[in-house]
Design a protein around this motif. Structure first.
Motif, short mmCIF file in Angstrom:
data_model
loop_
_atom_site.label_atom_id
_atom_site.label_comp_id
_atom_site.label_asym_id
_atom_site.label_seq_id
_atom_site.Cartn_x
_atom_site.Cartn_y
_atom_site.Cartn_z
N GLY A 1 6.05 7.89 7.11
CA GLY A 1 5.47 7.51 8.39
C GLY A 1 6.12 8.15 9.59
N GLU A 2 6.89 9.23 9.38
CA GLU A 2 7.59 9.89 10.47
C GLU A 2 6.86 11.17 10.85
OE1 GLU A 2 11.51 10.61 9.03
OE2 GLU A 2 11.82 8.52 8.39
N SER A 3 6.78 11.44 12.16
CA SER A 3 6.21 12.70 12.63
C SER A 3 7.21 13.83 12.45
CB SER A 3 5.82 12.59 14.11
OG SER A 3 4.80 11.61 14.29
N ILE A 4 6.71 15.05 12.34
CA ILE A 4 7.59 16.21 12.20
C ILE A 4 7.19 17.27 13.22
CG2 ILE A 4 7.97 15.76 9.74
CD1 ILE A 4 6.09 18.14 9.16
N ARG A 5 8.11 18.20 13.49
CA ARG A 5 7.85 19.32 14.39
C ARG A 5 7.85 20.61 13.57
NH1 ARG A 5 8.45 19.88 19.90
NH2 ARG A 5 9.56 17.88 20.00
N THR A 6 6.79 21.40 13.70
CA THR A 6 6.71 22.67 12.98
C THR A 6 7.54 23.73 13.70
OG1 THR A 6 4.76 23.48 14.17
CG2 THR A 6 4.37 22.05 12.26
N SER A 7 7.66 24.89 13.06
CA SER A 7 8.48 25.97 13.63
C SER A 7 7.93 26.48 14.95
CB SER A 7 8.59 27.12 12.63
OG SER A 7 7.30 27.61 12.29
N ASP A 8 6.60 26.33 15.18
CA ASP A 8 6.02 26.78 16.44
C ASP A 8 5.97 25.67 17.49
OD1 ASP A 8 3.99 25.15 15.58
OD2 ASP A 8 2.49 26.73 15.41
N GLY A 9 6.61 24.51 17.17
CA GLY A 9 6.69 23.41 18.14
C GLY A 9 5.58 22.38 18.05
N THR A 10 4.63 22.59 17.15
CA THR A 10 3.55 21.62 16.99
C THR A 10 4.07 20.33 16.38
OG1 THR A 10 1.95 23.42 16.68
CG2 THR A 10 1.28 21.21 15.94
N ILE A 11 3.64 19.20 16.93
CA ILE A 11 3.99 17.90 16.36
C ILE A 11 2.90 17.47 15.38
CG2 ILE A 11 4.47 15.47 16.84
CD1 ILE A 11 6.61 17.33 17.86
N LEU A 12 3.29 17.25 14.15
CA LEU A 12 2.35 16.75 13.15
C LEU A 12 2.65 15.28 12.88
CD1 LEU A 12 2.13 19.58 10.45
CD2 LEU A 12 0.43 18.96 12.17
N ARG A 13 1.66 14.44 13.08
CA ARG A 13 1.80 13.01 12.81
C ARG A 13 1.33 12.72 11.39
NH1 ARG A 13 -2.00 10.83 17.31
NH2 ARG A 13 -3.20 12.46 16.28
N SER B 1 0.84 -1.20 0.00
CA SER B 1 0.00 0.00 0.00
C SER B 1 0.87 1.25 0.00
CB SER B 1 -0.92 0.00 1.22
OG SER B 1 -1.83 -1.07 1.15
N GLN B 2 0.38 2.27 -0.67
CA GLN B 2 1.12 3.52 -0.78
C GLN B 2 0.48 4.58 0.12
OE1 GLN B 2 1.08 4.53 -4.93
NE2 GLN B 2 1.91 2.56 -5.56
N PRO B 3 1.28 5.50 0.65
CA PRO B 3 0.71 6.55 1.51
C PRO B 3 -0.35 7.35 0.78
CG PRO B 3 3.11 6.56 1.60
CD PRO B 3 2.72 5.64 0.48
N GLY B 4 -1.33 7.82 1.55
CA GLY B 4 -2.36 8.66 0.96
C GLY B 4 -1.83 10.04 0.57
N LYS B 5 -2.67 10.83 -0.01
CA LYS B 5 -2.28 12.15 -0.49
C LYS B 5 -2.12 13.11 0.68
CE LYS B 5 -3.61 15.60 -3.95
NZ LYS B 5 -4.64 15.99 -4.95
N LEU B 6 -1.05 13.90 0.64
CA LEU B 6 -0.82 14.88 1.69
C LEU B 6 -1.82 16.04 1.59
CD1 LEU B 6 3.07 15.18 1.69
CD2 LEU B 6 1.67 14.41 3.60
N ASN B 7 -2.29 16.48 2.73
CA ASN B 7 -3.17 17.64 2.79
C ASN B 7 -2.29 18.90 2.75
OD1 ASN B 7 -4.89 19.75 3.54
ND2 ASN B 7 -6.13 18.43 4.86
N GLN B 8 -2.02 19.37 1.55
CA GLN B 8 -1.08 20.48 1.38
C GLN B 8 -1.64 21.78 1.96
OE1 GLN B 8 0.69 20.89 -2.49
NE2 GLN B 8 0.81 18.68 -2.83
N PRO C 1 11.78 18.21 2.08
CA PRO C 1 12.14 17.01 2.87
C PRO C 1 11.11 16.62 3.91
CG PRO C 1 14.02 18.49 2.64
CD PRO C 1 12.84 19.22 2.11
N LEU C 2 10.42 17.62 4.51
CA LEU C 2 9.43 17.27 5.54
C LEU C 2 8.26 16.50 4.95
CD1 LEU C 2 9.40 20.54 7.71
CD2 LEU C 2 10.56 18.37 8.15
N TYR C 3 7.90 16.80 3.70
CA TYR C 3 6.87 16.02 3.02
C TYR C 3 7.29 14.54 2.97
CZ TYR C 3 3.87 19.75 1.10
OH TYR C 3 2.97 20.78 0.95
N GLY C 4 8.57 14.33 2.62
CA GLY C 4 9.07 12.97 2.52
C GLY C 4 9.03 12.24 3.84
N GLN C 5 9.36 12.95 4.93
CA GLN C 5 9.31 12.33 6.25
C GLN C 5 7.90 11.87 6.59
OE1 GLN C 5 12.41 15.47 8.16
NE2 GLN C 5 11.37 14.15 9.64
N LEU C 6 6.94 12.71 6.32
CA LEU C 6 5.55 12.36 6.62
C LEU C 6 5.11 11.15 5.81
CD1 LEU C 6 4.10 15.96 6.76
CD2 LEU C 6 4.13 14.34 8.67
#
Length: 309
Positions: free
Chosen positions: A180-192, A153-160, A172-177
């Motif tokens: 299956g990797e979580s990322i941290r935004t500039s304001d500290g929010t964790i996006l899964r 299965s392939q990852p679903g479409k990113l909500n740009q 690169p952050l698109y690729g991490q998501l």
């Protein structure tokens, strides 16, 4: 992903149909194709096709009967002359290595690319980030195997739009998501990943079976396959003959497709007694009485493998 048949006759070729060979074309997915069986004159059929031997990545042999194997030495020898210098892996039953090595040695053929020969008796044969290939032994006069090719299965479409609100641009952050990797935004929010990815795209399943009588091993291989390729050597009025020679009828192939909840069925490996189109249409009609989404494999036609629901 497409199927491309280059041989659909059983036993011997005819003026209209060659002996068994089938390509799984993966140009979009891998820029390559995989070959299933290699009957006599397969390399000639490839010359008439949109395929190039330089793009051949894997060969899977179902069993060691000549109508599935005798084209192999010539094709392996010719590949280098057609620009094939990348590694090639050949999977097949025990004995295929001795067959290939003996012919190449006696003919003093030289292969200037890496050829790996993997003998197997079923089980998991190959897996990478995109595909998995499994095999199981069927019921034929000699050991014959079926192959189940599973696209992961392939990852679903990113909500740009949502990502843009968080100041995330393509990169690169698109690729991490997507990995299956979580990322941290500039304001500290964790996006899964599950916060910003749509439903995964279901991978496709293709099942290609070697010569066989109806047997229990078919069903796990064919389970919910998007495409099942099954031999249909005889019509059902010759079911006893089919059983004697360890083959299947068109109706029996359709029963496997129905019981395994496949999306579509391609019939192949037709007895040479069915010389004319109206005879082949009778085979098709017989299968469609049981499984309506049945089709006759035609040589030199592309059949897209559609993504099921």
């Amino acid at each position: 992903m497409d199927l491309y048949f280059m041989g659909t006759n059983a036993g011997v070729p005819s003026l209209e149909r060659n002996v068994t060979s089938l390509a799984l074309r993966l140009f979009d997915e891998r820029r390559s194709f995989w070959l299933f069986d290699c009957g006599e004159a397969t390399q000639h059929q490839i010359l008439r096709s949109p395929l190039k031997l330089s793009k051949l990545e894997f060969i899977f042999i179902t069993h060691l009967h000549g109508d599935h194997l005798f084209g192999l030495p010539g094709l392996l020898s010719s590949r280098a002359y057609q620009g094939g210098d990348t590694p090639l892996v050949l999977f097949g039953p025990p004995g295929v290595k001795r067959f290939v090595n003996t012919v190449l040695e006696l003919s003093e053929s030289r292969i200037n690319y890496k050829l790996e020969i993997v003998e197997h008796e079923g089980g998991s044969l190959f897996e990478d980030a995109s595909f998995r290939v499994e095999s199981a032994k069927l019921d034929h006069r000699i050991d014959s195997y079926g192959y189940r090719i599973v696209e992961k299965s392939q990852p679903g479409k990113l909500n740009q739009e949502l990502l843009a609100k968080h100041g995330i641009s393509p990169g690169p952050l698109y690729g991490q998501l997507k990995r299956g990797e979580s990322i941290r935004t500039s304001d500290g929010t964790i996006l899964r990943p599950e916060d910003v990815l749509g439903e995964p795209k279901r991978g496709r399943i293709v099942t290609i079976l070697g010569d066989t009588r109806p047997c229990p091993a078919e069903h796990p291989l064919a389970d919910r396959a998007d495409v099942l390729v099954h031999e249909a050597t005889f019509m059902h009025d010759l079911a006893e003959t089919a059983y004697t020679y360890h083959h299947s009828t068109a109706r029996q192939a359709a029963e496997v497709a129905k019981q395994s909840e496949c999306k579509s069925l391609y019939l192949t490996h037709f007895s040479s007694r069915y010389k004319y189109e109206h005879q082949l249409q009778q085979l098709l009609s017989e299968a469609r009485e049981v499984f309506p989404d049945s089709y006759l494999a035609q040589e030199h036609e592309l059949y897209p493998v559609l993504r099921g629901e």
